[in-house]
Design a protein around this motif. Structure first.
Motif, PDB file in Angstrom:
ATOM      1  N   ALA A  79     -14.440 -27.769 -28.965  1.00  0.00           N
ATOM      2  CA  ALA A  79     -14.891 -28.481 -30.134  1.00  0.00           C
ATOM      3  C   ALA A  79     -15.682 -29.923 -29.814  1.00  0.00           C
ATOM      4  N   ALA A  80     -15.474 -31.357 -28.866  1.00  0.00           N
ATOM      5  CA  ALA A  80     -16.199 -31.480 -28.920  1.00  0.00           C
ATOM      6  C   ALA A  80     -17.424 -31.598 -27.617  1.00  0.00           C
ATOM      7  N   LEU A  81     -17.106 -30.807 -26.838  1.00  0.00           N
ATOM      8  CA  LEU A  81     -18.347 -30.422 -25.903  1.00  0.00           C
ATOM      9  C   LEU A  81     -19.575 -29.911 -26.588  1.00  0.00           C
ATOM     10  N   LEU A  82     -18.867 -28.448 -27.623  1.00  0.00           N
ATOM     11  CA  LEU A  82     -20.176 -28.655 -28.288  1.00  0.00           C
ATOM     12  C   LEU A  82     -21.201 -29.710 -29.899  1.00  0.00           C
ATOM     13  N   LEU A  83     -19.754 -30.920 -29.875  1.00  0.00           N
ATOM     14  CA  LEU A  83     -20.965 -31.800 -31.014  1.00  0.00           C
ATOM     15  C   LEU A  83     -21.189 -32.313 -29.690  1.00  0.00           C
ATOM     16  N   LEU A  84     -21.144 -32.767 -28.241  1.00  0.00           N
ATOM     17  CA  LEU A  84     -21.972 -33.372 -27.998  1.00  0.00           C
ATOM     18  C   LEU A  84     -23.153 -32.413 -27.208  1.00  0.00           C
ATOM     19  N   GLN A  85     -22.843 -31.421 -27.261  1.00  0.00           N
ATOM     20  CA  GLN A  85     -24.323 -30.057 -26.377  1.00  0.00           C
ATOM     21  C   GLN A  85     -25.237 -30.266 -28.171  1.00  0.00           C
ATOM     22  N   TYR A  86     -24.787 -30.635 -28.498  1.00  0.00           N
ATOM     23  CA  TYR A  86     -25.837 -30.086 -29.944  1.00  0.00           C
ATOM     24  C   TYR A  86     -26.457 -31.722 -31.263  1.00  0.00           C
ATOM     25  N   GLY A  87     -25.838 -32.760 -29.912  1.00  0.00           N
ATOM     26  CA  GLY A  87     -26.661 -34.268 -31.124  1.00  0.00           C
ATOM     27  C   GLY A  87     -26.061 -34.874 -31.846  1.00  0.00           C
ATOM     28  N   ALA A  88     -24.872 -35.022 -31.333  1.00  0.00           N
ATOM     29  CA  ALA A  88     -24.004 -35.295 -32.645  1.00  0.00           C
ATOM     30  C   ALA A  88     -23.411 -36.764 -31.739  1.00  0.00           C
ATOM     31  N   GLU A  89     -23.191 -37.808 -32.774  1.00  0.00           N
ATOM     32  CA  GLU A  89     -22.553 -39.795 -32.002  1.00  0.00           C
ATOM     33  C   GLU A  89     -21.901 -39.353 -32.156  1.00  0.00           C
ATOM     34  N   SER A  90     -21.717 -40.395 -30.925  1.00  0.00           N
ATOM     35  CA  SER A  90     -20.126 -40.292 -29.649  1.00  0.00           C
ATOM     36  C   SER A  90     -18.524 -40.351 -30.958  1.00  0.00           C
ATOM     37  N   THR A  91     -19.399 -41.408 -31.537  1.00  0.00           N
ATOM     38  CA  THR A  91     -17.764 -41.772 -32.281  1.00  0.00           C
ATOM     39  C   THR A  91     -17.197 -40.383 -32.933  1.00  0.00           C
ATOM     40  N   LEU A  92     -18.470 -39.432 -34.015  1.00  0.00           N
ATOM     41  CA  LEU A  92     -17.911 -38.091 -34.859  1.00  0.00           C
ATOM     42  C   LEU A  92     -17.333 -37.298 -33.346  1.00  0.00           C
ATOM     43  N   ILE A  93     -17.467 -37.367 -31.791  1.00  0.00           N
ATOM     44  CA  ILE A  93     -16.781 -36.695 -31.003  1.00  0.00           C
ATOM     45  C   ILE A  93     -15.912 -36.394 -31.056  1.00  0.00           C
ATOM     46  N   ASP A  94     -15.449 -38.321 -31.165  1.00  0.00           N
ATOM     47  CA  ASP A  94     -14.315 -38.768 -30.552  1.00  0.00           C
ATOM     48  C   ASP A  94     -12.753 -38.458 -31.778  1.00  0.00           C
ATOM     49  N   GLN A  95     -13.328 -38.508 -32.504  1.00  0.00           N
ATOM     50  CA  GLN A  95     -12.836 -38.457 -34.449  1.00  0.00           C
ATOM     51  C   GLN A  95     -12.233 -36.624 -34.411  1.00  0.00           C
ATOM     52  N   ILE A  96     -12.782 -36.187 -34.070  1.00  0.00           N
ATOM     53  CA  ILE A  96     -12.773 -34.112 -34.018  1.00  0.00           C
ATOM     54  C   ILE A  96     -12.174 -34.343 -33.198  1.00  0.00           C
ATOM     55  N   ALA A  97     -12.136 -35.032 -32.101  1.00  0.00           N
ATOM     56  CA  ALA A  97     -11.244 -33.982 -31.116  1.00  0.00           C
ATOM     57  C   ALA A  97      -9.269 -34.788 -31.034  1.00  0.00           C
ATOM     58  N   VAL A  98      -9.897 -36.112 -31.636  1.00  0.00           N
ATOM     59  CA  VAL A  98      -8.646 -36.232 -31.796  1.00  0.00           C
ATOM     60  C   VAL A  98      -7.209 -35.569 -33.296  1.00  0.00           C
ATOM     61  N   ARG A  99      -9.085 -35.312 -34.449  1.00  0.00           N
ATOM     62  CA  ARG A  99      -7.932 -34.883 -36.034  1.00  0.00           C
ATOM     63  C   ARG A  99      -7.759 -33.881 -34.575  1.00  0.00           C
ATOM     64  N   LEU A 100      -8.535 -32.934 -34.247  1.00  0.00           N
ATOM     65  CA  LEU A 100      -8.357 -31.213 -34.113  1.00  0.00           C
ATOM     66  C   LEU A 100      -7.095 -31.284 -33.422  1.00  0.00           C
ATOM     67  N   GLY A 101      -6.639 -32.171 -32.349  1.00  0.00           N
ATOM     68  CA  GLY A 101      -5.435 -32.604 -31.496  1.00  0.00           C
ATOM     69  C   GLY A 101      -4.219 -32.831 -32.731  1.00  0.00           C
ATOM     70  N   ARG A 102      -4.620 -33.765 -33.371  1.00  0.00           N
ATOM     71  CA  ARG A 102      -3.425 -33.605 -34.634  1.00  0.00           C
ATOM     72  C   ARG A 102      -2.566 -32.538 -35.371  1.00  0.00           C
ATOM     73  N   ALA A 103      -3.634 -31.942 -35.809  1.00  0.00           N
ATOM     74  CA  ALA A 103      -3.492 -31.073 -36.571  1.00  0.00           C
ATOM     75  C   ALA A 103      -2.924 -29.760 -36.154  1.00  0.00           C
ATOM     76  N   LEU A 104      -3.034 -29.405 -34.772  1.00  0.00           N
ATOM     77  CA  LEU A 104      -2.610 -28.668 -34.262  1.00  0.00           C
ATOM     78  C   LEU A 104      -1.272 -28.431 -33.416  1.00  0.00           C
ATOM     79  N   GLY A 105      -0.752 -30.293 -33.686  1.00  0.00           N
ATOM     80  CA  GLY A 105       0.566 -30.357 -33.387  1.00  0.00           C
ATOM     81  C   GLY A 105       0.668 -31.479 -31.872  1.00  0.00           C
ATOM     82  N   MET A 106      -0.618 -32.057 -31.451  1.00  0.00           N
ATOM     83  CA  MET A 106      -0.499 -32.876 -30.589  1.00  0.00           C
ATOM     84  C   MET A 106       0.288 -34.452 -30.849  1.00  0.00           C
ATOM     85  N   ASP A 107       1.591 -34.950 -30.770  1.00  0.00           N
ATOM     86  CA  ASP A 107       1.176 -37.051 -30.544  1.00  0.00           C
ATOM     87  C   ASP A 107      -0.110 -36.977 -30.966  1.00  0.00           C
TER      88      ASP A 107
END
Length: 318
Positions: A79-107
């Motif tokens: 998910a983070a790589l798709l955002l980086l490749q297609y022009g998202a800002e860095s804060t959004l990339i970081d937040q999306i990766a963290v939120r997806l991991g926590r939503a799927l059960g990561m601490d």
């Protein structure tokens, strides 16, 4: 004592023949010749196979929790790589990766961004997994960024399992308009800028033709994967050559407007905005790299314009 398939008489020579064959051949040939017999090829082959056949090694045991964490880590970095490749800002990339991991059960999920790669570490309990992916820029496409955000929002609401998130991320593809429709709309937008700047209908028409030709050249070069700096320079050259004819022959009330408006399609707006946003939000390395790319593209555009006006022998705008 046995040697090969025969028996040797007891004695020193027999012992030497078994343990020091080279010495036996030199010191006691009278005992070596009668009792030595070369083993048959079949016996030698069987012994060779028994000695060299490796024992099968069972694969290492991987627990279900570890395998699931591996899959979630791959999903986060996908998910983070798709955002980086297609022009998202860095804060959004970081937040999306963290939120997806926590939503799927990561601490916790840690994300490190560089202009050319992403590194992500997920933690569950005392177990951490780190993975990295290389980044290849694929241009600006907001449909991909929006689709990834929707998937993460649905995962946070509990609508998707890990497998469903994988399927939806794999299904994300960039949406593209028809190339001729894009050429028409870019020409129309640049002509509109010329009209807003005070250009008459003739100047607006020249601007439309020049920018449409430039966009067509840009699409053709990009489809052949030329360097972006080369693409911008050639596009600016073509657009300036077409619009520069109005400046050279004095067509219209303000021919310089056509030359300026026809290259507006080359303004690197998204990289400049993202670079400023990244530096203001703490991603200084990403901001600086994006600012450098935007500066390089702007410089390439200037080179194309200057070369075209030089060939047209237009030294200054009157």
């Amino acid at each position: 004592m046995a040697f090969g398939d025969q028996w040797l008489p007891n004695g020193a020579c027999g012992i030497i023949c078994i343990h020091h064959q080279s010495k036996q051949m030199a010191c006691c040939p009278q005992h070596f010749q009668p009792f030595f017999r070369k083993p048959s090829p079949s016996v030698f082959a069987n012994r060779f196979i028994q000695m060299t056949t490796p024992t099968p090694i069972s694969p290492p045991f991987v627990s279900d929790d570890y395998a699931q964490q591996q899959e979630i880590t791959r999903l986060c970095i996908h998910a983070a790589l798709l955002l980086l490749q297609y022009g998202a800002e860095s804060t959004l990339i970081d937040q999306i990766a963290v939120r997806l991991g926590r939503a799927l059960g990561m601490d916790s999920v840690e994300c490190a961004l560089t202009p050319n790669a992403i590194v992500i570490t997920t933690r569950r309990g005392n177990q951490c997994i780190t993975t990295t992916r290389k980044n290849f820029d694929k241009g600006i496409n907001m449909s991909v960024i929006t689709a990834v955000q929707h998937i993460v929002l649905d995962a946070e609401d509990g609508l998707y399992s890990v497998q469903e998130v994988r399927e939806r991320l794999d299904a994300v593809k960039p949406e593209k308009y028809n190339r001729y429709f894009v050429v028409f709309m870019v020409g129309l937008s640049c002509a509109s800028f010329a009209h807003l700047s005070g250009g008459d209908p003739l100047i607006c028409f020249i601007t439309f033709i020049a920018s449409a030709c430039g966009m067509w050249v840009r699409q053709a070069l990009s489809a052949r994967h030329y360097n972006p700096a080369v693409v911008f320079a050639v596009t600016a050259f073509v657009a300036s050559m077409v619009s520069g004819t109005a400046l050279k022959f004095g067509w219209g009330a303000h021919p310089e407007i056509a030359t300026a408006a026809s290259v507006l399609l080359l303004v690197p707006g998204v990289p400049l905005i993202n670079s400023l946003a990244d530096m203001l939000k703490g991603h200084v390395n990403m901001g600086m790299s994006r600012w450098a790319v935007a500066t390089l593209l702007t410089f390439s555009t200037c080179l194309g314009i200057v070369l075209a006006l030089s060939l047209l022998n237009v030294s200054a705008w009157d």
